[in-house]
Write an enzyme that holds these catalytic residues in place. Structure first.
Site, PDB file in Angstrom:
ATOM      1  N   LYS A  13     -12.108   9.142  -7.517  1.00 35.79           N
ATOM      2  CA  LYS A  13     -13.002   8.015  -7.182  1.00 35.79           C
ATOM      3  C   LYS A  13     -13.863   8.350  -5.984  1.00 35.79           C
ATOM      4  CE  LYS A  13     -10.735   6.348  -3.264  1.00 35.79           C
ATOM      5  NZ  LYS A  13     -11.224   6.441  -1.891  1.00 35.79           N
ATOM      6  N   PRO A  95     -10.460  17.693  -4.896  1.00 33.41           N
ATOM      7  CA  PRO A  95     -10.064  18.215  -3.580  1.00 33.41           C
ATOM      8  C   PRO A  95      -9.028  17.323  -2.897  1.00 33.41           C
ATOM      9  CG  PRO A  95     -12.431  17.704  -3.627  1.00 33.41           C
ATOM     10  CD  PRO A  95     -11.897  17.439  -4.995  1.00 33.41           C
ATOM     11  N   VAL A  96      -8.204  17.959  -2.074  1.00 32.88           N
ATOM     12  CA  VAL A  96      -7.101  17.283  -1.382  1.00 32.88           C
ATOM     13  C   VAL A  96      -7.573  16.832   0.001  1.00 32.88           C
ATOM     14  CG1 VAL A  96      -4.789  17.687  -0.453  1.00 32.88           C
ATOM     15  CG2 VAL A  96      -5.427  18.647  -2.658  1.00 32.88           C
ATOM     16  N   ALA A  98      -9.447  14.403   0.734  1.00 27.75           N
ATOM     17  CA  ALA A  98     -10.892  14.267   0.587  1.00 27.75           C
ATOM     18  C   ALA A  98     -11.356  12.811   0.608  1.00 27.75           C
ATOM     19  CB  ALA A  98     -11.336  14.914  -0.732  1.00 27.75           C
ATOM     20  N   GLY A  99     -10.414  11.853   0.426  1.00 24.68           N
ATOM     21  CA  GLY A  99     -10.829  10.451   0.265  1.00 24.68           C
ATOM     22  C   GLY A  99     -11.255  10.162  -1.158  1.00 24.68           C
ATOM     23  N   GLY A 103      -4.395  12.335  -5.261  1.00 26.59           N
ATOM     24  CA  GLY A 103      -2.950  12.073  -5.357  1.00 26.59           C
ATOM     25  C   GLY A 103      -2.681  10.806  -6.151  1.00 26.59           C
ATOM     26  N   SER A 104      -3.499   9.797  -5.950  1.00 30.31           N
ATOM     27  CA  SER A 104      -3.346   8.554  -6.719  1.00 30.31           C
ATOM     28  C   SER A 104      -3.676   8.792  -8.187  1.00 30.31           C
ATOM     29  CB  SER A 104      -4.276   7.472  -6.160  1.00 30.31           C
ATOM     30  OG  SER A 104      -3.950   7.212  -4.818  1.00 30.31           O
ATOM     31  N   ALA A 105      -4.659   9.641  -8.450  1.00 26.18           N
ATOM     32  CA  ALA A 105      -4.988   9.979  -9.843  1.00 26.18           C
ATOM     33  C   ALA A 105      -3.801  10.678 -10.505  1.00 26.18           C
ATOM     34  CB  ALA A 105      -6.234  10.864  -9.897  1.00 26.18           C
ATOM     35  N   ASP A 137      -4.241   3.260  -3.681  1.00 24.68           N
ATOM     36  CA  ASP A 137      -5.347   3.523  -4.610  1.00 24.68           C
ATOM     37  C   ASP A 137      -4.900   3.709  -6.058  1.00 24.68           C
ATOM     38  OD1 ASP A 137      -7.231   3.403  -2.609  1.00 24.68           O
ATOM     39  OD2 ASP A 137      -7.250   5.570  -2.257  1.00 24.68           O
TER      40      ASP A 137
HETATM   41  O1  C5P Z   1      -0.849   3.664   0.234  1.00 28.30           O
HETATM   42  P1  C5P Z   1      -1.168   5.073   0.664  1.00 28.30           P
HETATM   43  O2  C5P Z   1       0.050   5.925   0.822  1.00 28.30           O
HETATM   44  O3  C5P Z   1      -2.223   5.727  -0.160  1.00 28.30           O
HETATM   45  O4  C5P Z   1      -1.812   4.900   2.107  1.00 28.30           O
HETATM   46  C1  C5P Z   1      -1.787   5.939   3.051  1.00 28.30           C
HETATM   47  C2  C5P Z   1      -1.936   5.350   4.432  1.00 28.30           C
HETATM   48  O5  C5P Z   1      -3.246   4.794   4.603  1.00 28.30           O
HETATM   49  C3  C5P Z   1      -0.995   4.205   4.765  1.00 28.30           C
HETATM   50  O6  C5P Z   1       0.223   4.682   5.255  1.00 28.30           O
HETATM   51  C4  C5P Z   1      -1.770   3.459   5.844  1.00 28.30           C
HETATM   52  O7  C5P Z   1      -1.615   4.102   7.093  1.00 28.30           O
HETATM   53  C5  C5P Z   1      -3.222   3.652   5.425  1.00 28.30           C
HETATM   54  N1  C5P Z   1      -3.775   2.507   4.670  1.00 28.30           N
HETATM   55  C6  C5P Z   1      -4.053   1.316   5.341  1.00 28.30           C
HETATM   56  N2  C5P Z   1      -4.564   0.264   4.648  1.00 28.30           N
HETATM   57  C7  C5P Z   1      -4.818   0.353   3.326  1.00 28.30           C
HETATM   58  C8  C5P Z   1      -4.564   1.562   2.621  1.00 28.30           C
HETATM   59  C9  C5P Z   1      -4.037   2.627   3.333  1.00 28.30           C
HETATM   60  O8  C5P Z   1      -3.841   1.228   6.549  1.00 28.30           O
HETATM   61  N3  C5P Z   1      -5.328  -0.704   2.694  1.00 28.30           N
END
Ligand code: C5P
Length: 300
Positions: A13, A95-96, A98-99, A103-105, A137
């Site tokens: 994404k 890419p890792v 990367a935003g 990983g979510s995919a 995500d």
């Molecule tokens: O949920 P995920 O493991 O992808 O999120 C990684 C980190 O990003 C969380 O531990 C948190 O620090 C931050 N995050 C957040 N608010 C969100 C999504 C992610 O603070 N809505």
């Protein structure tokens, strides 16, 4: 008869916009975003097994209990109660750090693949509920297309497909840790608050210029990525309608109306950066791959 193996694709994404609008319990942040799936995707092959194995050849992402593919498989078996296993082979293209939610995919792809492999027939809302426990995500990675996404990342409103365009995506050599970016946000805040509502309207109106005017990313100033401004300047110089960072970085992308302009811009950016991609909007999320890919032997 249930299949012995399935092939899945799981799109990455981009954030067409990302605003931070508050804080949530558990250290998470309340977000307002427009997310767009793109045709740069992870390819997964899942095969029935007595055990759980995950391979990501060529990737340095560790295979351990924190790996999103491992978490997704465990969460699926826990939810369904199935006493089974799976061999998962992931060819990582996204890419890792990367935003781009690679990983979510992977997690979304594993959930979709296991659902098909074991004929579980879970609904999209069940898959999203399992996915939300793996990462913020993952629900969008399942849903895909174009969505206004709020809350932690779990409140999704599907939008009409975004106007046709091309994205030139540049990944610098140093990635960003998402928790670190949000921690810096808590210290320094942001001057940027993109207008996600205006961007939603632009998408509903099919207006690419208005979509670009409303684009922006509240995490850009605190991501810590050193090259964002430089990449944006190069993309703007190459004729991008707008340029911005995606997610918590470090990838940066430009929006182009025409394929030819995007290819020219990508060629210019490749003079400076090794990882440059041209992608188009994708209308779906993680899904079974077309039939011609379903018979790939697991070694490939
Ligand atoms: O949920 P995920 O493991 O992808 O999120 C990684 C980190 O990003 C969380 O531990 C948190 O620090 C931050 N995050 C957040 N608010 C969100 C999504 C992610 O603070 N809505």
């Amino acid at each position: 008869m249930q299949e012995r193996s399935v092939a899945v694709i799981a799109p990455a994404k981009l954030n067409l916009s990302l605003d931070v609008v508050g804080t949530l319990p558990g250290g998470y942040h309340a977000l307002d975003m427009v997310m767009q799936a793109i045709d740069l995707h992870e390819s997964l092959l899942l095969r029935r097994s007595q055990e759980l194995t995950v391979r990501m050849p060529g990737s340095f992402v560790p295979i351990n209990p924190k790996n999103t593919a491992v978490k997704a498989a465990l969460a699926f078996f826990d939810y369904t109660g199935l006493l089974a296993g799976v061999d998962i082979l992931i060819r990582k293209r996204v890419p890792v750090r990367a935003g781009m939610a690679g990983g979510s995919a992977d997690a979304a792809g594993v959930l979709v693949g296991l659902d098909a492999l074991y004929g579980a027939k879970l609904s999209m809302s069940e898959l999203c509920a399992i996915g939300a426990g793996i990462g913020a995500d993952v629900p969008f990675a399942l849903m895909g297309g174009t969505c206004r996404v709020q809350g932690k990342g779990d409140l999704m409103r599907p939008l009409p497909p975004c106007p046709d365009c091309r994205f030139v995506i540049v990944m610098p050599s140093i990635g960003v840790s998402t928790p670190a970016a949000f921690a810096r946000y808590d210290e320094v805040g942001t001057p940027a608050h993109p207008d996600c509502a205006a961007q939603e309207q632009a998408i509903r109106a099919g207006d690419l210029n208005a979509l670009c005017t409303a684009a922006g990313n509240a995490l850009e100033h605190c991501s810590g990525a050193k090259e964002t401004a430089h990449i944006r300047a190069l993309l703007d110089e190459a004729g991008a309608l707008t340029s911005l960072m995606t997610g918590s970085g470090a990838a940066v992308f430009g929006v182009f109306a025409k394929e030819e302009q995007a290819e020219q811009a990508a060629a210019a950016l490749r003079e400076h950066y090794r990882q440059v991609f041209v992608a188009r909007p994708d209308r779906g999320g993680a899904r079974l791959a077309p039939a011609r890919y379903q018979n790939y032997p697991a070694g490939r």
